[in-house]
Design an enzyme around this catalytic site. Structure first.
Site, PDB file in Angstrom:
ATOM      1  N   TRP A  29       0.819  -1.211   0.000  1.00  0.00           N
ATOM      2  CA  TRP A  29       0.000   0.000   0.000  1.00  0.00           C
ATOM      3  C   TRP A  29       0.852   1.259   0.000  1.00  0.00           C
ATOM      4  CZ3 TRP A  29      -4.271  -1.275  -1.898  1.00  0.00           C
ATOM      5  CH2 TRP A  29      -4.879  -2.496  -1.577  1.00  0.00           C
ATOM      6  N   ASP A  50      -1.119   6.876   6.427  1.00  0.00           N
ATOM      7  CA  ASP A  50      -2.251   6.033   6.068  1.00  0.00           C
ATOM      8  C   ASP A  50      -2.485   5.097   7.249  1.00  0.00           C
ATOM      9  OD1 ASP A  50      -4.023   4.147   5.127  1.00  0.00           O
ATOM     10  OD2 ASP A  50      -2.833   3.568   3.373  1.00  0.00           O
ATOM     11  N   LYS A  57     -12.217  -1.314   8.183  1.00  0.00           N
ATOM     12  CA  LYS A  57     -11.470  -2.261   9.013  1.00  0.00           C
ATOM     13  C   LYS A  57     -11.989  -2.242  10.455  1.00  0.00           C
ATOM     14  CE  LYS A  57      -8.410  -2.408   5.538  1.00  0.00           C
ATOM     15  NZ  LYS A  57      -8.224  -3.547   4.625  1.00  0.00           N
TER      16      LYS A  57
END
Length: 369
Positions: free
Chosen positions: A105, A177, A201
């Site tokens: 990511w 992030d 999440k």
């Protein structure tokens, strides 16, 4: 009304939601707050939704201890959208952005910024197959950097930054992030200038992204790139209190309810303790398996959110996953790019599910080693 089927949800995202939240949503789905309408049917300009919207933001601020030096924005597009918004807003033509690479990511975030300007990597764990987060003292960072970007938790590899304290030493703006671990543990918000996180999440369903940005950075943005479209500017959304255009109203409603659930269950310190206990249960099982289970992450970088591991052979791995599915375990396949297995232990995953997985792992090893 159908009964919810019992299962052990270890999906990496979208992920488990608290049963209490789902029950509340089911009760309010057709008639929110005695208005005779679902929250999905209310105008985002009407009082019932605006109350939900601002309550979600206020609860996020309380839980994280966010000062008035920051704005909390509720945006769409997920973290992948933020991969572009960050450089659009922060990357000046005469500067470089610094991406600390800790997994897929962070690579994707850097690749998006590469399209818009100059970047470099001041630290990377790629040469170690992303088994650990780079040691802080090995990271190159300069005051001249447009910003320094980190990914706090790496879902694919099961690694995480253990401590954010020294990030205050960096002179450039720090961007994080935090999609897969925000609201799962306590941390110093003041050590960051911009934080973004997809909700799917720990804090709700897919569809809404939480952005925490300092007012000082918002002021700087106004002078970076005047040609950035209004919809992609953080200051646009801050000025309109995240109501510049129609927000994802149902996702924000779910976010509000999930944040209330966290608050009612002890807040971030309680979530952190419980998440650490859950993760330790699986790491102990891996460490005590005499190599039958092998964790991907180095011990000093292990994630409490995503426990990644492999088994002796691909055949045994597939047997493990097939039997686990038959036993009611969902989402244990490792990411397609690395294979193996992954158990995601987000806030709403109950300790009892992790105990059941531990028992299954012990039993499976006994039968297959």
């Amino acid at each position: 009304m159908t009964t919810r089927k019992s299962s052990h949800n270890f999906n990496a995202g979208p992920a488990a939601l608290p049963p209490e939240v789902l029950q509340q949503v089911a009760a309010e789905l057709e008639n929110f707050d005695d208005t005779g309408m679902s929250i999905m049917e209310h105008s985002h300009r009407a009082e019932p939704y605006e109350r939900v919207h601002h309550e979600a933001i206020a609860t996020a601020k309380r839980l994280l201890g966010i000062s008035d030096d920051y704005e909390v924005l509720l945006l769409q597009g997920g973290a992948s959208h933020q991969f572009a918004m960050v450089p659009y807003n922060l990357l000046d033509a005469d500067q470089r952005a610094n991406y600390i690479l800790t997994g897929a990511w962070s690579e994707k975030a850097k690749n998006e910024a590469d399209i818009l300007g100059d970047t470099y990597s001041g630290g990377s764990g790629k040469d170690q197959a992303y088994r650990r987060v780079p040691d802080f003292d090995t990271i190159d960072a300069a005051a001249e950097d447009a910003y320094i970007h980190v990914t706090s938790n790496n879902t694919i590899y099961g690694t995480a930054w253990q401590d954010f304290a020294r990030m205050s030493e960096w002179e450039a703006p720090v961007v994080a992030d935090m999609s897969s671990d925000i609201f799962s543990r306590t941390f110093p918000v003041e050590n960051f200038d911009l934080i973004y996180a997809g909700a799917q999440k720990n804090i709700g369903p897919a569809g809404v992204t939480v952005v925490i940005i300092s007012r000082a950075l918002l002021e700087r943005i106004k002078n970076v790139n005047p040609r950035v479209p209004a919809i992609l500017r953080y200051d646009t959304h801050a000025d309109k209190h995240s109501l510049y255009h129609t927000p994802p109203t149902f996702a924000v409603y779910m976010l509000k309810n999930t944040l209330h659930w966290i608050e009612e269950n002890g807040g971030l310190s309680a979530m952190e303790a419980r998440n650490r206990q859950k993760a330790q249960l699986l790491y102990d099982t891996i460490d005590n398996s005499a190599g039958f289970y092998r964790g991907h992450a180095h011990r000093d970088s292990r994630s409490d959110m995503n426990v990644t591991f492999t088994l002796p052979t691909e055949t045994i791995t597939n047997r493990f996953l097939d039997e686990a599915k038959d036993m009611g375990f969902s989402g244990l396949n490792g990411h397609r790019s690395v294979g193996g297995c992954r158990a995601s232990l987000y806030n709403a995953v109950p300790y009892e599910s992790v105990e059941a997985l531990r028992d299954f792992m012990v039993s499976f090893q006994r039968k297959n080693q």
